[in-house]
Scaffold this motif. Structure first.
Motif, PDB file in Angstrom:
ATOM      1  N   THR A  99      15.881  10.009  -4.810  1.00  0.00           N
ATOM      2  CA  THR A  99      14.887   9.593  -3.832  1.00  0.00           C
ATOM      3  C   THR A  99      14.769  10.619  -2.723  1.00  0.00           C
ATOM      4  O   THR A  99      15.740  11.308  -2.401  1.00  0.00           O
ATOM      5  CB  THR A  99      15.236   8.233  -3.210  1.00  0.00           C
ATOM      6  N   TYR A 100      13.587  10.717  -2.152  1.00  0.00           N
ATOM      7  CA  TYR A 100      13.389  11.578  -1.002  1.00  0.00           C
ATOM      8  C   TYR A 100      13.543  10.814   0.317  1.00  0.00           C
ATOM      9  O   TYR A 100      13.443  11.402   1.378  1.00  0.00           O
ATOM     10  CB  TYR A 100      11.999  12.211  -1.048  1.00  0.00           C
TER      11      TYR A 100
ATOM     12  N   ASN B  30       4.492  14.600  -4.736  1.00  0.00           N
ATOM     13  CA  ASN B  30       4.808  13.450  -5.585  1.00  0.00           C
ATOM     14  C   ASN B  30       5.400  12.297  -4.786  1.00  0.00           C
ATOM     15  O   ASN B  30       5.706  11.236  -5.342  1.00  0.00           O
ATOM     16  CB  ASN B  30       5.755  13.841  -6.718  1.00  0.00           C
ATOM     17  N   THR B  31       5.599  12.513  -3.507  1.00  0.00           N
ATOM     18  CA  THR B  31       6.139  11.488  -2.617  1.00  0.00           C
ATOM     19  C   THR B  31       5.558  11.694  -1.224  1.00  0.00           C
ATOM     20  O   THR B  31       5.458  12.843  -0.766  1.00  0.00           O
ATOM     21  CB  THR B  31       7.681  11.577  -2.519  1.00  0.00           C
ATOM     22  N   TYR B  50       5.117   6.582  -3.779  1.00  0.00           N
ATOM     23  CA  TYR B  50       5.551   7.386  -4.912  1.00  0.00           C
ATOM     24  C   TYR B  50       4.491   7.624  -5.980  1.00  0.00           C
ATOM     25  O   TYR B  50       4.739   8.385  -6.932  1.00  0.00           O
ATOM     26  CB  TYR B  50       6.766   6.727  -5.572  1.00  0.00           C
ATOM     27  N   LYS B  51       3.330   6.986  -5.844  1.00  0.00           N
ATOM     28  CA  LYS B  51       2.343   7.070  -6.916  1.00  0.00           C
ATOM     29  C   LYS B  51       0.956   7.239  -6.332  1.00  0.00           C
ATOM     30  O   LYS B  51       0.565   6.541  -5.388  1.00  0.00           O
ATOM     31  CB  LYS B  51       2.408   5.777  -7.737  1.00  0.00           C
TER      32      LYS B  51
END
Lengths: 113, 114
Positions: A99-100, B30-31, B50-51
């Motif tokens: 995770t970021y 992507n985030t 996230y999407k």
């Protein structure tokens, strides 16, 4: 609350002196980070660690070194402080490798005179 | 590193108004993450996306992951005095994956006028 503490919270030091800032976490997270925050620049990554004795450079690493001898502690050292390193320094942790999402400590305000 | 542009830089609004701010990137993410920072404190994570196209809410806050993957939006409905602060967008510093750090926008400073 991610269980992150930083010390000291405030420090004034003179140009040319060494300074070490400490980040301590209580939850054994693998990833830890040091950022600096300056007006007009947002937060910028200095160094990060992905495990004990495993560290890597970030965007603005010149003039800084780090060490991580224990999972819970991540130290940031300014070998010879300069006025350009006057800033607010934040430590952060990531709760998982995949995770970021990062969680930040309360910060250390450093003034170099 | 990848650059994030946030707008507006500051907003002066009345209590009860809705707030909209956005963040754009020079490359695909992507985030997307949104943080809030109050004076003397560290940033606090508000929402993670996230999407592409994803819409996520956290109370009165709603954030969207733009379909181009180069932008994100944060809305606050019916603002209250405790919403005052600086709001930051953030994304992965590199496209290589892994938890190797974030890049941040310069923030939107929200000020609520009585």
């Amino acid at each position: 609350d991610a269980g992150i503490t930083q010390s000291p919270r405030h420090k004034v030091t003179e140009t040319g002196t060494p300074v070490t800032l400490r980040c301590h976490q209580t939850e054994n997270h693998r990833y830890m980070y040091w950022y600096r925050q300056d007006p007009g620049h947002g937060l910028r990554l200095i160094h990060y660690s992905y495990g004990v004795k495993d560290t890597d450079k970030g965007e603005v690493s010149d003039g800084y070194s780090v060490s991580r001898s224990k999972t819970e502690d991540f130290l940031l050292t300014l070998e010879s402080a300069t006025s350009s390193q006057t800033s607010v320094y934040f430590c952060a942790i990531s709760v998982a490798d995949t995770t970021y999402e990062q969680y930040f400590g309360p910060g250390t305000r450093l003034t170099v005179t | 590193g990848q650059q994030l542009n946030q707008s507006p830089q500051s907003m002066f609004i009345q209590e009860g108004e809705d707030v909209s701010m956005n963040c754009t990137s020079s490359s695909i993410f992507n985030t997307w993450l949104w943080y809030k920072q109050e004076p003397g404190e560290g940033p606090v994570l508000l929402i993670a996306l996230y999407k592409a196209g994803e819409l996520t809410s956290n109370g009165r806050l709603t954030a969207q992951f733009g379909i181009t993957r180069k932008d994100s939006f944060l809305n606050i409905s019916a603002s209250i005095p405790s919403d005052v602060g600086i709001y930051f967008c953030a994304g992965p510093l590199s496209a290589g994956g892994g938890a190797d750090g974030l890049t941040f926008g310069k923030g939107t400073h929200l000020i609520i006028q009585p």
